[in-house]
Motif scaffolding. Structure first.
Motif, PDB file in Angstrom:
ATOM      1  N   TRP A  35     -49.344  -5.696  17.451  1.00  0.00           N
ATOM      2  CA  TRP A  35     -48.921  -5.877  18.840  1.00  0.00           C
ATOM      3  C   TRP A  35     -49.123  -7.325  19.232  1.00  0.00           C
ATOM      4  O   TRP A  35     -50.217  -7.841  19.119  1.00  0.00           O
ATOM      5  CB  TRP A  35     -49.773  -4.972  19.735  1.00  0.00           C
ATOM      6  CG  TRP A  35     -49.083  -4.635  21.024  1.00  0.00           C
ATOM      7  CD1 TRP A  35     -48.812  -5.467  22.044  1.00  0.00           C
ATOM      8  CD2 TRP A  35     -48.616  -3.343  21.420  1.00  0.00           C
ATOM      9  NE1 TRP A  35     -48.205  -4.781  23.053  1.00  0.00           N
ATOM     10  CE2 TRP A  35     -48.068  -3.486  22.706  1.00  0.00           C
ATOM     11  CE3 TRP A  35     -48.613  -2.090  20.817  1.00  0.00           C
ATOM     12  CZ2 TRP A  35     -47.530  -2.416  23.389  1.00  0.00           C
ATOM     13  CZ3 TRP A  35     -48.077  -1.035  21.495  1.00  0.00           C
ATOM     14  CH2 TRP A  35     -47.537  -1.199  22.763  1.00  0.00           C
ATOM     15  N   LEU A  68     -40.518  -5.229  21.063  1.00  0.00           N
ATOM     16  CA  LEU A  68     -41.097  -4.143  20.281  1.00  0.00           C
ATOM     17  C   LEU A  68     -40.358  -2.832  20.528  1.00  0.00           C
ATOM     18  O   LEU A  68     -40.031  -2.095  19.587  1.00  0.00           O
ATOM     19  CB  LEU A  68     -42.573  -3.992  20.628  1.00  0.00           C
ATOM     20  CG  LEU A  68     -43.355  -2.936  19.833  1.00  0.00           C
ATOM     21  CD1 LEU A  68     -43.375  -3.291  18.363  1.00  0.00           C
ATOM     22  CD2 LEU A  68     -44.765  -2.793  20.369  1.00  0.00           C
ATOM     23  N   VAL A  69     -40.067  -2.539  21.797  1.00  0.00           N
ATOM     24  CA  VAL A  69     -39.378  -1.296  22.147  1.00  0.00           C
ATOM     25  C   VAL A  69     -37.991  -1.248  21.520  1.00  0.00           C
ATOM     26  O   VAL A  69     -37.590  -0.234  20.939  1.00  0.00           O
ATOM     27  CB  VAL A  69     -39.277  -1.153  23.681  1.00  0.00           C
ATOM     28  CG1 VAL A  69     -38.321  -0.016  24.048  1.00  0.00           C
ATOM     29  CG2 VAL A  69     -40.648  -0.887  24.277  1.00  0.00           C
ATOM     30  N   TYR A  72     -38.032  -0.637  17.844  1.00  0.00           N
ATOM     31  CA  TYR A  72     -38.277   0.789  17.595  1.00  0.00           C
ATOM     32  C   TYR A  72     -36.998   1.600  17.799  1.00  0.00           C
ATOM     33  O   TYR A  72     -36.669   2.487  17.000  1.00  0.00           O
ATOM     34  CB  TYR A  72     -39.382   1.291  18.521  1.00  0.00           C
ATOM     35  CG  TYR A  72     -39.724   2.746  18.335  1.00  0.00           C
ATOM     36  CD1 TYR A  72     -40.688   3.147  17.411  1.00  0.00           C
ATOM     37  CD2 TYR A  72     -39.080   3.737  19.077  1.00  0.00           C
ATOM     38  CE1 TYR A  72     -40.995   4.490  17.235  1.00  0.00           C
ATOM     39  CE2 TYR A  72     -39.377   5.073  18.904  1.00  0.00           C
ATOM     40  CZ  TYR A  72     -40.344   5.441  17.990  1.00  0.00           C
ATOM     41  OH  TYR A  72     -40.643   6.774  17.808  1.00  0.00           O
ATOM     42  N   THR A  75     -34.497   1.355  14.932  1.00  0.00           N
ATOM     43  CA  THR A  75     -34.880   2.218  13.808  1.00  0.00           C
ATOM     44  C   THR A  75     -34.546   3.666  14.116  1.00  0.00           C
ATOM     45  O   THR A  75     -34.057   4.408  13.258  1.00  0.00           O
ATOM     46  CB  THR A  75     -36.388   2.083  13.526  1.00  0.00           C
ATOM     47  OG1 THR A  75     -36.685   0.718  13.242  1.00  0.00           O
ATOM     48  CG2 THR A  75     -36.801   2.938  12.338  1.00  0.00           C
ATOM     49  N   LEU A  76     -34.806   4.084  15.359  1.00  0.00           N
ATOM     50  CA  LEU A  76     -34.539   5.460  15.767  1.00  0.00           C
ATOM     51  C   LEU A  76     -33.054   5.799  15.686  1.00  0.00           C
ATOM     52  O   LEU A  76     -32.673   6.930  15.374  1.00  0.00           O
ATOM     53  CB  LEU A  76     -35.052   5.669  17.198  1.00  0.00           C
ATOM     54  CG  LEU A  76     -34.893   7.056  17.815  1.00  0.00           C
ATOM     55  CD1 LEU A  76     -35.807   8.051  17.113  1.00  0.00           C
ATOM     56  CD2 LEU A  76     -35.197   7.014  19.306  1.00  0.00           C
ATOM     57  N   PRO A 151     -37.267   9.589  21.239  1.00  0.00           N
ATOM     58  CA  PRO A 151     -38.443  10.055  20.493  1.00  0.00           C
ATOM     59  C   PRO A 151     -38.948  11.368  21.075  1.00  0.00           C
ATOM     60  O   PRO A 151     -38.666  11.697  22.239  1.00  0.00           O
ATOM     61  CB  PRO A 151     -39.466   8.930  20.704  1.00  0.00           C
ATOM     62  CG  PRO A 151     -38.668   7.745  21.136  1.00  0.00           C
ATOM     63  CD  PRO A 151     -37.479   8.281  21.869  1.00  0.00           C
ATOM     64  N   MET A 170     -47.829   9.431  21.273  1.00  0.00           N
ATOM     65  CA  MET A 170     -47.220   8.691  20.172  1.00  0.00           C
ATOM     66  C   MET A 170     -48.026   8.870  18.892  1.00  0.00           C
ATOM     67  O   MET A 170     -49.253   8.840  18.917  1.00  0.00           O
ATOM     68  CB  MET A 170     -47.148   7.192  20.511  1.00  0.00           C
ATOM     69  CG  MET A 170     -46.181   6.829  21.601  1.00  0.00           C
ATOM     70  SD  MET A 170     -46.298   5.069  22.051  1.00  0.00           S
ATOM     71  CE  MET A 170     -45.992   4.290  20.461  1.00  0.00           C
ATOM     72  N   ILE A 172     -49.055   7.212  15.598  1.00  0.00           N
ATOM     73  CA  ILE A 172     -49.113   5.887  14.984  1.00  0.00           C
ATOM     74  C   ILE A 172     -49.781   6.008  13.623  1.00  0.00           C
ATOM     75  O   ILE A 172     -50.821   6.653  13.478  1.00  0.00           O
ATOM     76  CB  ILE A 172     -49.892   4.909  15.886  1.00  0.00           C
ATOM     77  CG1 ILE A 172     -49.208   4.831  17.269  1.00  0.00           C
ATOM     78  CG2 ILE A 172     -49.964   3.527  15.265  1.00  0.00           C
ATOM     79  CD1 ILE A 172     -49.922   3.941  18.249  1.00  0.00           C
TER      80      ILE A 172
END
Length: 208
Positions: A35, A68-69, A72, A75-76, A151, A170, A172
């Motif tokens: 992060w 970062l979001v 993600y 990838t999703l 998600p 979440m 992780i």
């Protein structure tokens, strides 16, 4: 060797050993968190779980969280026909496309983040538009829920015109527990609580 020199060398070895150990632990923590951080507060033991973990408060910027979001989300959406992204500015904006008949139309949803007591976030819908179509907000939210992959820990609630982001659910890989401390976009002050189990670092905390 004189005793005073031997004693001095012993303390010097202990000092460098402790210094090296502290640096190693710090690097492990940073590697596990993944992060971008602008400020990290002193860790304090978790009240409910002092035997197994410690909690850190990590402060960052909306630019870092935005990157970062969206990484993600990319990838999703690897195997999806529908694309969308998030923009963090004065509020949270969801930008994407929704299928209508044989074509797609752009959709834009502005949401206001509200941090919950348990560390989750509710994104309350402020304004919404879908191309030039005049549809009720709830109907557009239903389209979002139906067509845009989310998600498991994100729930679109058309009835209340909001999106519930269960950050605390979440999963992780590093076995960290994350919750939101603050999400103030106007002042660019975003803070997250990260609970790190000692077993994740291969250490065990002892009490005397």
């Amino acid at each position: 060797m004189p005793k005073h020199k031997k004693k001095r060398n012993t303390w010097k070895c202990i000092f460098f050993w402790l210094l090296g150990f502290n640096v190693l632990v710090l690097l492990c923590i940073l590697a596990l968190i993944f992060w971008p951080v602008s400020e990290t507060e002193t860790p304090t033991p978790s009240e409910d779980n002092t035997q197994r973990s410690s909690e850190f408060t990590v402060r960052t910027s909306k630019q870092n969280v935005n990157e970062l979001v969206n990484a993600y989300i990319e990838t999703l959406l690897d195997d999806s026909d529908h694309q969308y992204s998030i923009s963090l500015d004065k509020d949270v904006e969801l930008i994407g496309e929704l299928p209508v008949f044989s074509s797609t139309v752009p959709v834009s949803v502005h949401l206001e983040p509200v941090v919950q007591d348990n560390g989750d976030v509710i994104l309350k819908q402020e304004s919404i538009s879908i191309g030039k179509l005049a549809l009720p907000n709830k109907k557009i939210m239903e389209y979002l829920k139906k067509y845009l992959p989310m998600p498991e820990w994100v729930t679109v609630d058309p009835k209340n015109e909001e999106i519930y982001v269960a950050v605390t659910d979440m999963e992780i890989r590093s076995n960290l527990n994350v919750s939101v401390e603050s999400f103030d976009l106007e002042s660019n002050n975003l803070a997250f609580n990260i609970e790190i189990p000692y077993e994740t670092l291969g250490i065990e905390k002892r009490y005397y």
